[in-house]
Design an enzyme around this catalytic site. Structure first.
Site, PDB file in Angstrom:
ATOM      1  N   LYS A 205      31.247  17.938  27.859  1.00 49.49           N
ATOM      2  CA  LYS A 205      30.967  18.718  29.062  1.00 49.49           C
ATOM      3  C   LYS A 205      31.284  17.828  30.263  1.00 49.49           C
ATOM      4  O   LYS A 205      30.822  16.682  30.345  1.00 49.49           O
ATOM      5  CB  LYS A 205      29.497  19.131  29.087  1.00 49.49           C
ATOM      6  CG  LYS A 205      29.117  19.790  30.408  1.00 49.49           C
ATOM      7  CD  LYS A 205      27.710  20.331  30.369  1.00 49.49           C
ATOM      8  CE  LYS A 205      27.333  20.854  31.746  1.00 49.49           C
ATOM      9  NZ  LYS A 205      26.031  21.488  31.782  1.00 49.49           N
TER      10      LYS A 205
HETATM   11  C1  5RP Z   1      23.924  18.071  33.816  1.00 44.65           C
HETATM   12  C2  5RP Z   1      23.922  19.236  32.936  1.00 44.65           C
HETATM   13  C3  5RP Z   1      23.394  20.493  33.434  1.00 44.65           C
HETATM   14  O1  5RP Z   1      23.102  21.379  32.414  1.00 44.65           O
HETATM   15  C4  5RP Z   1      24.439  21.163  34.218  1.00 44.65           C
HETATM   16  O2  5RP Z   1      25.157  20.334  35.062  1.00 44.65           O
HETATM   17  C5  5RP Z   1      23.810  22.234  34.990  1.00 44.65           C
HETATM   18  O3  5RP Z   1      24.681  23.198  35.237  1.00 44.65           O
HETATM   19  P1  5RP Z   1      25.115  23.515  36.720  1.00 44.65           P
HETATM   20  O4  5RP Z   1      25.686  22.262  37.312  1.00 44.65           O
HETATM   21  O5  5RP Z   1      26.174  24.564  36.503  1.00 44.65           O
HETATM   22  O6  5RP Z   1      23.921  24.023  37.455  1.00 44.65           O
HETATM   23  O7  5RP Z   1      24.363  19.162  31.833  1.00 44.65           O
HETATM   24  O8  5RP Z   1      22.914  17.262  33.381  1.00 44.65           O
END
Ligand code: 5RP
Length: 295
Positions: A205
């Site tokens: 991710k």
């Molecule tokens: C970072 C993560 C969070 O789940 C993610 O970034 C959150 O999603 P968004 O940025 O779309 O609100 O993995 O720790």
């Protein structure tokens, strides 16, 4: 360790050439994995499109309740049917996600910092693989802070998860963290995503960046793009569309869905982009139509 003096920057990205080792399996880099890994990855990445829409609501593990996430018990049931995968902590999922949805779970298993501290980069593995198995997790998610103070301990936590995941055939999703003082350049994402893939994670991710095609072409596992801070719906759909067109295998979106004016319409529009290749413009029209049906 190789002598890095004189090391040349990567140049031959061949980003127009498809990944060559997929065999007949729809998830990048997974052709040589065992049945259990493939089964779990197939619950996350739809076999018909090879892509995924993950709904991230794991923010509370270091931020407490924040806008849009005040009541997980109301939010998750409202949106889950439109997500391929739910990304959250065991506490959030066990208490607030009905167990009859049969959605894949990306279980957040690292933590250690909170917003009361300046340095959020100290995380370790805090959830046992046995508990992940009990939750029928399709993947475990570990955050890594490349280039920050917590780099060493988070790399160790990630590798621990990969080791345990291999034992039980549970994929690890390595999460590339970006912090206040941390780089967000293409060079940084090329480094971080490739490091995580080489540690053996099955999914990375990351965040979208310029030249994302290069990041996708040098990372031999699927990239799932985080949404990041809330932006107007139109811009969030452009982010999703640019990510998919540049080689991402999906999005893992939180704030841009649950802080939207209309979260349910937004997650359905994101689905159109990810699974049906709808353009950002068309998806925004679709969003507006769902959000204001009488107009
Ligand atoms: C970072 C993560 C969070 O789940 C993610 O970034 C959150 O999603 P968004 O940025 O779309 O609100 O993995 O720790």
């Amino acid at each position: 360790m190789a002598d890095i003096e004189g090391m040349k920057d990567a140049k031959q990205f061949a980003q127009d050439v498809e990944f060559s080792s997929s065999g007949n399996f729809h998830v990048k880099g997974a052709a040589n994995l065992d049945w259990g890994m493939k089964d779990r990855l197939s619950r996350i990445f739809r076999p018909d499109t090879g892509k995924t829409v993950m709904l991230a609501f794991d923010h509370g593990y270091f931020m407490g309740p924040t806008s849009g996430l005040e009541r997980l018990d109301l939010l998750i049931p409202d949106l889950a049917e439109h997500a391929d995968c739910l990304m959250g902590t065991r506490g959030a999922i066990r208490t607030s996600a009905p167990a009859n949805y049969n959605k894949s779970i990306a279980l957040r298993v690292s933590s250690g910092s909170s917003v009361l501290q300046d340095d959020l980069s100290k995380e370790s593995l805090v959830v046992s693989m046995e508990d992940a198995i009990k939750m029928n997790a399709s993947a475990v998610a570990v955050q890594t802070f490349i280039g920050a103070d917590g780099q060493k301990e988070t790399i160790e936590a990630l590798n621990q998860a990969v080791n345990l995941g291999s034992r039980y055939s549970i994929p690890t999703m390595g999460v590339v963290a970006v912090g206040k003082e941390m780089e967000r350049t293409t060079r940084f994402f090329l480094l971080a995503t490739r490091m995580l893939a080489e540690f053996g994670v099955q999914i990375v991710k990351t965040y979208y960046c310029d030249d994302f095609e290069k990041v996708a072409s040098t990372t031999p596992v699927p990239l799932v793009v985080a949404g990041g801070k809330k932006v107007p719906e139109k811009d969030a759909l452009t982010l999703a569309s640019n990510s998919i067109r540049s080689g991402a295998a999906g999005v893992d979106m939180g704030r841009n869905i649950f802080q939207s004016e209309n979260p349910k319409a937004m997650i359905q529009a994101v689905n159109k982009v990810v699974h049906e290749g709808m353009s950002d413009k068309e998806a925004y029209e679709f969003y507006l139509h769902l959000a204001n049906p009488e107009k």
